[in-house]
Design a protein around this motif. Structure first.
Motif, PDB file in Angstrom:
ATOM      1  N   MET A   1       0.856  -1.174   0.000  1.00 40.42           N
ATOM      2  CA  MET A   1       0.000   0.000   0.000  1.00 40.42           C
ATOM      3  C   MET A   1       0.893   1.225   0.000  1.00 40.42           C
ATOM      4  SD  MET A   1      -3.126   1.622   1.822  1.00 40.42           S
ATOM      5  CE  MET A   1      -3.965   0.762   0.640  1.00 40.42           C
ATOM      6  N   LYS A   2       0.582   2.169  -0.858  1.00 43.92           N
ATOM      7  CA  LYS A   2       1.374   3.384  -0.980  1.00 43.92           C
ATOM      8  C   LYS A   2       0.634   4.618  -0.472  1.00 43.92           C
ATOM      9  CE  LYS A   2       4.741   1.410  -3.244  1.00 43.92           C
ATOM     10  NZ  LYS A   2       5.821   0.853  -2.555  1.00 43.92           N
ATOM     11  N   ILE A   3      -0.523   4.448   0.172  1.00 50.85           N
ATOM     12  CA  ILE A   3      -1.282   5.573   0.711  1.00 50.85           C
ATOM     13  C   ILE A   3      -0.981   5.681   2.194  1.00 50.85           C
ATOM     14  CG2 ILE A   3      -3.570   6.554   1.079  1.00 50.85           C
ATOM     15  CD1 ILE A   3      -4.535   4.799  -1.244  1.00 50.85           C
ATOM     16  N   LYS A   4      -0.530   6.836   2.633  1.00 52.68           N
ATOM     17  CA  LYS A   4      -0.246   7.080   4.051  1.00 52.68           C
ATOM     18  C   LYS A   4      -1.236   8.129   4.547  1.00 52.68           C
ATOM     19  CE  LYS A   4       2.109   7.228   7.921  1.00 52.68           C
ATOM     20  NZ  LYS A   4       1.618   6.432   8.982  1.00 52.68           N
ATOM     21  N   VAL A  11      -7.288   4.275   6.345  1.00 53.04           N
ATOM     22  CA  VAL A  11      -7.601   3.778   5.007  1.00 53.04           C
ATOM     23  C   VAL A  11      -8.203   2.390   5.167  1.00 53.04           C
ATOM     24  CG1 VAL A  11      -6.692   3.106   2.755  1.00 53.04           C
ATOM     25  CG2 VAL A  11      -5.738   5.088   3.941  1.00 53.04           C
ATOM     26  N   VAL A  12      -9.418   2.212   4.626  1.00 52.46           N
ATOM     27  CA  VAL A  12     -10.151   0.955   4.765  1.00 52.46           C
ATOM     28  C   VAL A  12     -10.416   0.390   3.370  1.00 52.46           C
ATOM     29  CG1 VAL A  12     -12.297  -0.100   5.569  1.00 52.46           C
ATOM     30  CG2 VAL A  12     -11.245   1.729   6.893  1.00 52.46           C
ATOM     31  N   GLU A  42      -6.228  -0.896   6.132  1.00 46.37           N
ATOM     32  CA  GLU A  42      -5.008  -1.086   5.355  1.00 46.37           C
ATOM     33  C   GLU A  42      -3.863  -0.197   5.850  1.00 46.37           C
ATOM     34  OE1 GLU A  42      -4.477  -3.274   2.740  1.00 46.37           O
ATOM     35  OE2 GLU A  42      -6.393  -4.130   3.317  1.00 46.37           O
ATOM     36  N   ALA A  43      -4.193   0.991   6.373  1.00 44.50           N
ATOM     37  CA  ALA A  43      -3.167   1.918   6.873  1.00 44.50           C
ATOM     38  C   ALA A  43      -3.811   2.855   7.881  1.00 44.50           C
ATOM     39  CB  ALA A  43      -2.553   2.714   5.727  1.00 44.50           C
ATOM     40  N   VAL A  44      -3.024   3.341   8.835  1.00 49.37           N
ATOM     41  CA  VAL A  44      -3.525   4.262   9.858  1.00 49.37           C
ATOM     42  C   VAL A  44      -2.614   5.477   9.960  1.00 49.37           C
ATOM     43  CG1 VAL A  44      -4.674   2.471  11.210  1.00 49.37           C
ATOM     44  CG2 VAL A  44      -2.324   3.060  11.729  1.00 49.37           C
ATOM     45  N   ILE A  67     -11.868   6.487  -2.681  1.00 49.69           N
ATOM     46  CA  ILE A  67     -10.804   6.673  -3.669  1.00 49.69           C
ATOM     47  C   ILE A  67     -10.562   5.341  -4.369  1.00 49.69           C
ATOM     48  CG2 ILE A  67      -9.660   8.538  -2.411  1.00 49.69           C
ATOM     49  CD1 ILE A  67      -7.548   6.451  -1.549  1.00 49.69           C
ATOM     50  N   LYS A  68     -10.034   5.410  -5.570  1.00 54.99           N
ATOM     51  CA  LYS A  68      -9.663   4.194  -6.300  1.00 54.99           C
ATOM     52  C   LYS A  68      -8.168   4.252  -6.528  1.00 54.99           C
ATOM     53  CE  LYS A  68     -11.378   1.227  -9.862  1.00 54.99           C
ATOM     54  NZ  LYS A  68     -12.439   1.004 -10.823  1.00 54.99           N
ATOM     55  N   PHE A  69      -7.466   3.195  -6.122  1.00 52.41           N
ATOM     56  CA  PHE A  69      -6.014   3.139  -6.203  1.00 52.41           C
ATOM     57  C   PHE A  69      -5.632   1.750  -6.681  1.00 52.41           C
ATOM     58  CE2 PHE A  69      -1.790   2.646  -4.221  1.00 52.41           C
ATOM     59  CZ  PHE A  69      -1.166   3.772  -4.744  1.00 52.41           C
ATOM     60  N   ASN A  70      -4.904   1.667  -7.795  1.00 50.51           N
ATOM     61  CA  ASN A  70      -4.520   0.370  -8.372  1.00 50.51           C
ATOM     62  C   ASN A  70      -5.724  -0.547  -8.580  1.00 50.51           C
ATOM     63  OD1 ASN A  70      -1.836   1.124  -8.469  1.00 50.51           O
ATOM     64  ND2 ASN A  70      -1.326   0.175  -6.520  1.00 50.51           N
ATOM     65  N   ASP A  71      -6.796  -0.002  -9.132  1.00 46.44           N
ATOM     66  CA  ASP A  71      -8.027  -0.746  -9.440  1.00 46.44           C
ATOM     67  C   ASP A  71      -8.725  -1.334  -8.220  1.00 46.44           C
ATOM     68  OD1 ASP A  71      -7.823  -0.196 -12.177  1.00 46.44           O
ATOM     69  OD2 ASP A  71      -6.510  -1.932 -12.494  1.00 46.44           O
ATOM     70  N   THR A  72      -8.450  -0.807  -7.041  1.00 42.74           N
ATOM     71  CA  THR A  72      -9.110  -1.242  -5.812  1.00 42.74           C
ATOM     72  C   THR A  72      -9.735  -0.026  -5.147  1.00 42.74           C
ATOM     73  OG1 THR A  72      -7.411  -2.945  -5.528  1.00 42.74           O
ATOM     74  CG2 THR A  72      -8.780  -2.454  -3.620  1.00 42.74           C
TER      75      THR A  72
END
Length: 87
Positions: A1-4, A11-12, A42-44, A67-72
């Protein structure tokens, strides 16, 4: 995961819910149901205290930003919008 996420954000990733089948054989899609949504953290952010990465959580249907990130599809929500942790 690249979202912080920042501060008190989480991030769920949505969990796939099965469609409910009525006794008459009709499938009821999730969009027709008024119930809390479920997902995996996925991230906090740095200020999140109660939830951790990997927790399965419940949250309101209309909370956060999609949001959509890498087709997810993900949802970024505040920690206070999380209704509970499923154990």
């Amino acid at each position: 995961m690249k979202i912080k996420p920042l501060k008190d954000r989480v991030v769920v990733k949505y969990s796939e819910e099965e469609m409910e089948k009525t006794s008459g054989g009709i499938y009821v899609p999730d969009v027709a149901k008024e119930k809390p949504q479920r997902g995996t953290v996925e991230a906090v952010g740095s200020e999140v205290k109660e939830v951790k990465k990997g927790n399965t959580v419940l949250f309101d249907k209309y909370s956060g930003s999609k949001i959509k990130f890498n087709d997810t599809e993900y949802l970024i929500i505040k920690e206070e919008d999380i209704l509970g942790i499923i154990e």
